[in-house]
Design an enzyme around this catalytic site. Structure first.
Site, short mmCIF file in Angstrom:
data_model
loop_
_atom_site.label_atom_id
_atom_site.label_comp_id
_atom_site.label_asym_id
_atom_site.label_seq_id
_atom_site.Cartn_x
_atom_site.Cartn_y
_atom_site.Cartn_z
N GLU A 112 0.74 -1.32 -0.04
CA GLU A 112 0.04 0.00 -0.09
C GLU A 112 0.87 1.02 -0.13
O GLU A 112 2.09 1.18 0.34
CB GLU A 112 -0.91 -0.03 1.35
CG GLU A 112 -1.87 -0.99 1.36
CD GLU A 112 -2.23 -1.15 2.94
OE1 GLU A 112 -2.54 -0.29 3.45
OE2 GLU A 112 -2.65 -2.39 3.14
N LYS A 114 2.26 4.79 1.65
CA LYS A 114 2.40 5.09 2.73
C LYS A 114 1.82 6.50 2.87
O LYS A 114 2.69 7.69 2.33
CB LYS A 114 3.69 5.17 3.35
CG LYS A 114 4.13 5.59 4.88
CD LYS A 114 5.18 4.90 5.43
CE LYS A 114 5.42 5.19 6.91
NZ LYS A 114 5.10 6.55 7.26
N ASP A 116 1.23 10.28 3.67
CA ASP A 116 1.63 11.12 5.04
C ASP A 116 0.70 12.01 5.45
O ASP A 116 0.39 13.22 5.15
CB ASP A 116 2.72 12.14 4.15
CG ASP A 116 3.76 12.57 5.29
OD1 ASP A 116 3.61 12.06 6.34
OD2 ASP A 116 4.74 13.31 4.75
N TYR A 232 -8.52 7.54 4.19
CA TYR A 232 -8.19 6.10 3.74
C TYR A 232 -8.15 5.16 4.69
O TYR A 232 -7.45 5.25 5.55
CB TYR A 232 -7.04 6.29 2.94
CG TYR A 232 -6.97 7.07 1.56
CD1 TYR A 232 -7.56 6.61 0.53
CD2 TYR A 232 -6.32 8.32 1.53
CE1 TYR A 232 -7.67 7.45 -0.47
CE2 TYR A 232 -6.51 9.20 0.53
CZ TYR A 232 -6.95 8.84 -0.68
OH TYR A 232 -7.18 9.50 -1.96
N LYS A 322 10.79 3.61 2.98
CA LYS A 322 10.51 5.27 3.22
C LYS A 322 11.46 5.76 1.85
O LYS A 322 12.53 5.17 1.69
CB LYS A 322 11.36 5.76 4.43
CG LYS A 322 10.39 5.54 5.75
CD LYS A 322 9.20 6.38 5.75
CE LYS A 322 9.69 7.75 6.56
NZ LYS A 322 9.67 7.38 8.04
N CYS A 417 6.92 49.80 -6.93
CA CYS A 417 6.04 48.45 -7.24
C CYS A 417 6.42 48.18 -8.73
O CYS A 417 6.30 48.96 -9.64
CB CYS A 417 4.91 48.76 -6.92
SG CYS A 417 3.50 47.66 -7.84
N CYS A 420 3.08 49.03 -10.93
CA CYS A 420 2.53 50.20 -11.25
C CYS A 420 3.54 51.48 -10.90
O CYS A 420 3.33 52.71 -11.12
CB CYS A 420 1.27 50.49 -9.94
SG CYS A 420 1.68 50.86 -8.42
N CYS A 435 2.97 47.57 -1.67
CA CYS A 435 2.70 48.44 -2.45
C CYS A 435 1.51 49.16 -1.84
O CYS A 435 0.44 48.59 -1.91
CB CYS A 435 2.40 48.05 -4.05
SG CYS A 435 1.87 49.38 -5.08
N CYS A 440 -3.54 50.27 -7.56
CA CYS A 440 -2.33 49.62 -8.40
C CYS A 440 -3.14 48.40 -9.14
O CYS A 440 -4.00 47.29 -8.41
CB CYS A 440 -1.22 48.77 -7.37
SG CYS A 440 -0.18 47.69 -7.98
S1 IVH Z 1 -0.28 0.28 8.73
C1 IVH Z 1 0.61 -1.30 13.08
N1 IVH Z 1 -0.61 1.23 6.55
O1 IVH Z 1 2.44 5.10 9.00
C2 IVH Z 1 0.45 -0.18 12.45
N2 IVH Z 1 0.16 2.71 8.15
O2 IVH Z 1 5.24 4.85 10.13
C3 IVH Z 1 0.93 0.18 11.12
N3 IVH Z 1 0.63 5.07 7.31
O3 IVH Z 1 1.42 5.31 12.40
C4 IVH Z 1 -0.06 1.14 10.45
N4 IVH Z 1 -0.04 4.81 5.50
O4 IVH Z 1 0.21 6.58 10.52
C5 IVH Z 1 -0.14 1.51 7.76
N5 IVH Z 1 -1.12 2.26 4.39
C6 IVH Z 1 -0.68 2.36 5.47
C7 IVH Z 1 0.03 3.68 5.93
C8 IVH Z 1 0.43 3.79 7.15
C9 IVH Z 1 0.51 5.72 6.24
C10 IVH Z 1 1.22 5.70 8.70
C11 IVH Z 1 0.61 5.24 9.82
C12 IVH Z 1 1.48 4.87 10.84
C13 IVH Z 1 2.67 5.26 10.29
C14 IVH Z 1 4.06 4.45 10.77
#
Ligand code: IVH
Length: 678
Positions: A112, A114, A116, A232, A322, A417, A420, A435, A440
């Site tokens: 999946e 990750k 942010d 999500y 990461k 400016c 103008c 300005c 302007c």
């Molecule tokens: S699984 C056992 N799946 O990443 C808990 N986490 O660095 C593991 N995160 O605290 C969470 N996307 O906030 C999981 N597809 C995903 C994620 C995800 C983002 C975040 C989550 C977690 C942090 C850990």
């Protein structure tokens, strides 16, 4: 079931269906106007039959109740973190360990993105009909104990407020479930937020994750509702245990239950498969519209997960790959100055185009004159630009070594400016040059763009090209002139045909109903952004009341201090602005709002605060009491109503006890705030 009840239920289901299409599947089937019409019809029926309003009605996302403080709540099971890998080797190490510990030759993994954002846990409980009803939404907190942000979670449209009993039954699920996942703030919403913060004189949020975190902890649900957070889902729990069918089945089940599940996912059995998924994710990254900082791999089968177990902080059955922060070195060719709506001069770095994090970067913001000074930037310098946790590329530092000589000259900040030619000024204590020419042309252009922008008057089609032409031909001299435009005038413009002209006119017409808060924002009064505008509108109800208000009266509004009240008074004191308001009124722009009942649950009560409270600072506690109509006094006396005592309360506690004054802790205060005097 009565006629009305049946009609209401039918409408609700129809609205839920459209919400799901729009916010979860991204495939709207009706226009916004049609959707609004359904919603308005439901609101009308519910107003006529208040006894039929239920908490899971689509009208109840933004609860009218005053935000309570964020209670701390123990998680059903800890919300853990993930171990990280930064390279193929580290992934291969993990894969090897998984196989050893699992005692298997073949292990299936899921992949999946990750996301942010920040993880949240959403709880559902059985309704009398056996549906699952949203009962709580918690932040991760420290992983053991989270904060109860239910009223804010409810406003997120991709979160179902209820799940029908049949859907649960099909999957063999009880109505009491918990769904965990990630709340993210899309990049567009993030940029909008930062423009907003800038208008309010606040420092910009550093990245969408911080902004999402701040948003979820906002005490005003209506503001959260406007921020467009997206949830999500990725975990499903029953009784604090992961659903036993495994991760792929979990994601499918969550989809069936109506949650938004990120579509970028896969499964594989080897590190090669993982590397392919990573390569694809890095490619997609620039165009997703939200930030990701890596990829998460999970062992799919639950028995294998259980066998692998946990270390102190993370499951052994999952890992986060990461992305490394992406940066590149390029040349600062020049600095360009643009003039904003308020006349503010903003410098932009013009860079030799360079490929960073999946996109070609040729510009980066330099914020203001101070920033350029602080970094010691010279034109011709080599600079490191980074595109990592941030949407907008950043100039991090000057690079100076054998291969990268220093630049040639200092950038001369313009004294006039660039649009103008008028002189620019920098007020004491301010980072920006402005300005000050009221006429302007840049200001008018930016004001029009701001007025029409999303989140303000929302006039689709009023973009750069249209505005430039309207100004060129002298068709508009203020935002009010928009309402006098005719179809003929628009057709005469480039790139306008009969249909597009009519669409723009319809949009302009529709904006008349945006309401007082939006108009207030649209006027571009300094420091008055979304939140302040909303609060002012709720307090005063009409533009006339705001114009007539004294500074003291303005400052009675939560969050309006002397700086903001001065900006508002100054704005309305100018004859040109008063003329503008009159013109908007004449054009039929609605400048009224529903007034919110002042909260008075603590009216007539006097409190004294002492000691350290577990969650609120002294100022916060005071603000909450005053917002609810109570008074806060500095000294204990017979006349006071309650003492609020925290840790290490001193002599005030003794004195209050001696006077037999009732004593409460923070929780007691929160209860009073929530319930009133009872
Ligand atoms: S699984 C056992 N799946 O990443 C808990 N986490 O660095 C593991 N995160 O605290 C969470 N996307 O906030 C999981 N597809 C995903 C994620 C995800 C983002 C975040 C989550 C977690 C942090 C850990």
């Amino acid at each position: 079931m009565s006629d009305a009840a049946a009609k209401i239920e039918k409408l609700r289901n129809e609205i839920r269906h459209h919400e799901h299409l729009y916010y979860v599947l991204d495939q709207p089937a009706v226009s916004d106007a049609e959707f609004d019409a359904l919603m308005n019809e439901l609101k009308r029926l519910e107003a006529a039959h208040p006894e039929l309003v239920t908490p899971d009605s689509p009208t109840q996302r933004v609860g009218g109740k005053p935000a309570e403080g964020f209670r701390k709540v123990q998680h059903s099971r800890p919300m853990l973190s993930l171990d990280n890998a930064y390279s193929q080797e580290e992934l291969a190490d993990w894969d090897r360990r998984v196989h050893e510990l699992a005692g298997r030759l073949s292990v299936e993994y899921t992949s999946e993105l990750k996301l942010d954002g920040l993880s949240v846990a959403i709880h559902y409980q059985a309704s009398p009909e056996g549906d699952a009803q949203l009962s709580a939404g918690l932040t991760r907190g420290d992983g053991q104990v989270g904060e109860d942000v239910t009223s804010n979670i409810r406003t997120i449209r991709s979160v179902p407020l209820s799940i029908a009993a049949e859907k649960l039954k099909k999957l063999g699920l009880p109505p009491t479930i918990e769904v965990r996942g990630e709340c993210v703030l899309p990049e567009a919403a993030f940029e909008r937020l930062n423009e907003e913060r800038e208008r309010e004189g606040l420092p910009p949020a550093v990245n969408p994750r911080n902004a999402a975190a701040g948003t979820l902890r906002t005490l005003e649900p209506s503001i959260v509702a406007n921020r467009q957070l997206v949830f999500y889902a990725y975990f499903l729990l029953v009784n604090g245990e992961y659903w036993p069918q495994g991760q792929t089945a979990t994601l499918d089940a969550l989809t069936d239950l109506g949650f938004r599940v990120n579509p970028h996912r896969g499964s594989m059995k080897s590190v090669e498969g993982m590397m392919q998924f990573i390569a694809k994710a890095e490619e997609d990254r620039a165009t997703l519209g939200y930030e990701i900082d890596g990829v998460v791999f999970k062992v799919d089968a639950q028995p294998t997960q259980q066998r692998l177990g946990y270390t102190g902080r993370a499951p052994r059955w999952a890992i986060a790959y990461k992305f490394t922060a992406q940066s590149a070195v390029t040349k600062l060719e020049d600095i360009m100055i643009t003039v904003g709506r308020s006349g503010k001069l903003t410098p932009t770095a013009m860079l030799t185009p360079v490929f960073v994090g999946g996109v070609t970067v040729s510009r980066a913001t330099l914020h203001n004159a101070d920033f350029i000074e602080r970094k010691g930037l010279l034109i011709g310098d080599w600079v490191k630009v980074e595109r990592g946790g941030d949407v907008i590329p950043k100039v991090v530092e000057v690079v100076h070594d054998q291969d990268h000589p220093r630049g040639t000259h200092k950038f001369e900040y313009p004294k006039t400016c660039p649009e103008c030619g008028n002189t620019v000024v920098r007020e004491q204590g301010e980072a920006d040059w402005r300005c000050v020419n009221a006429d302007c042309p840049a200001k008018l252009r930016e004001s029009l763009l701001h007025f029409g922008s999303r989140g303000v008057m929302n006039i689709e089609g009023l973009g750069d090209a249209a505005v430039a032409q309207l100004l060129d031909r002298g068709l508009v001299k203020s935002v009010a002139d928009l309402y006098a435009l005719t179809k003929q005038q628009l057709i005469a413009l480039e790139r306008f045909a009969d249909k597009s002209a009519q669409t723009l006119l319809d949009e302009i017409e529709r904006s008349k109903k945006a309401g007082l808060a939006r108009v207030l924002m649209g006027l571009g009064i300094r420091f008055v952004g979304e939140r302040t505008a909303e609060l002012l509108a709720q307090e005063f109800g009409t533009i006339d009341a705001i114009m007539a208000a004294s500074r003291e009266e303005l400052e009675r509004v939560e969050e309006v201090g002397p700086r903001i009240s001065e900006a508002i008074s100054d704005f309305f004191a100018r004859p040109a602005n008063r003329t503008l308001i009159q013109a908007l009124k004449d054009a039929g722009v609605d400048m009224t709002a529903e007034r919110k009942q002042r909260t008075t649950q603590l009216a007539g009560l006097t409190f004294v605060l002492t000691g350290t409270l577990p969650h609120l600072t002294r100022e916060e506690a005071k603000a909450r009491i005053e917002a609810a109509g109570g008074k806060v006094s500095g000294s204990v006396s017979k006349k006071m109503s309650y003492l609020i005592a925290g840790e290490e309360a001193g002599s005030k506690l003794d004195k209050a006890q001696a006077l037999k004054i009732p004593i409460l802790d923070e929780a007691g205060l929160m209860e009073m705030l929530a319930k009133g005097k009872g």
